[in-house]
Design a protein around this motif. Sequence first.
Motif, PDB file in Angstrom:
ATOM      1  N   TRP A   1       0.845  -1.167  -0.057  1.00  0.00           N
ATOM      2  CA  TRP A   1      -0.104  -0.025   0.019  1.00  0.00           C
ATOM      3  C   TRP A   1       0.777   1.244  -0.081  1.00  0.00           C
ATOM      4  O   TRP A   1       0.998   1.708   0.993  1.00  0.00           O
TER       5      TRP A   1
ATOM      6  N   HIS B   1      -2.121  -0.916   4.436  1.00  0.00           N
ATOM      7  CA  HIS B   1      -3.277   0.277   4.701  1.00  0.00           C
ATOM      8  C   HIS B   1      -3.829   0.178   6.032  1.00  0.00           C
ATOM      9  O   HIS B   1      -4.534  -0.804   6.356  1.00  0.00           O
TER      10      HIS B   1
ATOM     11  N   ASP C   1     -11.356   2.933   3.317  1.00  0.00           N
ATOM     12  CA  ASP C   1     -11.563   3.849   2.580  1.00  0.00           C
ATOM     13  C   ASP C   1     -13.249   3.871   2.252  1.00  0.00           C
ATOM     14  O   ASP C   1     -13.391   2.938   1.682  1.00  0.00           O
TER      15      ASP C   1
ATOM     16  N   HIS D   1     -12.863   9.565  -1.478  1.00  0.00           N
ATOM     17  CA  HIS D   1     -13.083   8.577  -0.772  1.00  0.00           C
ATOM     18  C   HIS D   1     -12.557   9.347   0.660  1.00  0.00           C
ATOM     19  O   HIS D   1     -11.774  10.042   0.859  1.00  0.00           O
TER      20      HIS D   1
ATOM     21  N   HIS E   1     -10.495   8.333   3.954  1.00  0.00           N
ATOM     22  CA  HIS E   1      -9.530   7.537   4.472  1.00  0.00           C
ATOM     23  C   HIS E   1      -9.672   7.429   5.861  1.00  0.00           C
ATOM     24  O   HIS E   1      -9.658   8.623   6.461  1.00  0.00           O
TER      25      HIS E   1
HETATM   26 ZN   LIG Z   1      -6.998   4.768   2.768  1.00  0.00          ZN
END
Ligand SMILES: [Zn+2]
Length: 172
Positions: A47, A53, A57, A134, A136
Amino acid sequence: MKKLMISAVIAFSLFMVAIIAPENQLIPVQGATEKDWNHDTFWYEPWGKSGVHKGIDIFSPAGKSVIASTYGIVLFSGVVALGGNVVVVLGPKWRLHYYAHLSDSRITAGTLVRSSEIIGSVGNSGNAGDKPPHLHYAIITLVPYLWRMDFSTQGWKKIFYLDPGERLLAAM
Ligand SMILES: [Zn+2]
């Protein structure tokens, strides 16, 4: 000496109250459901620069309101390299709630937020420029959960990074 004892007891009590305070977490994007994030992307690798990650998301049309998942104190509202426009809220249980890639943030550091209060809008600022808009969303516990450590990549960091998806589903 007695004063010190009393201060210690008060500090400890406040700490414990914060630990057991209820959360009632909300999905932090207005109108979003559990279908709007991929449930397998927490700790997904490789990631980018982060390696793995450490959040989820939540995909949404740009400009949708990002709302506070819990009540808390805004510790940071500003721009960082990877996260872009970022808001960090210290919520109950000594957990930091990290909201990133906002198109704008509407809240200033040092203020209190209620859960569901609008803190900004969904965007793709920071290193999310090549992705659809998006939010996070990451949750970091300041009290380390040592038993959560495992042998995955950067697995020791799991003592701090909780799976937000798991928390959100548990609250539904
Ligand atoms: Zn993310």
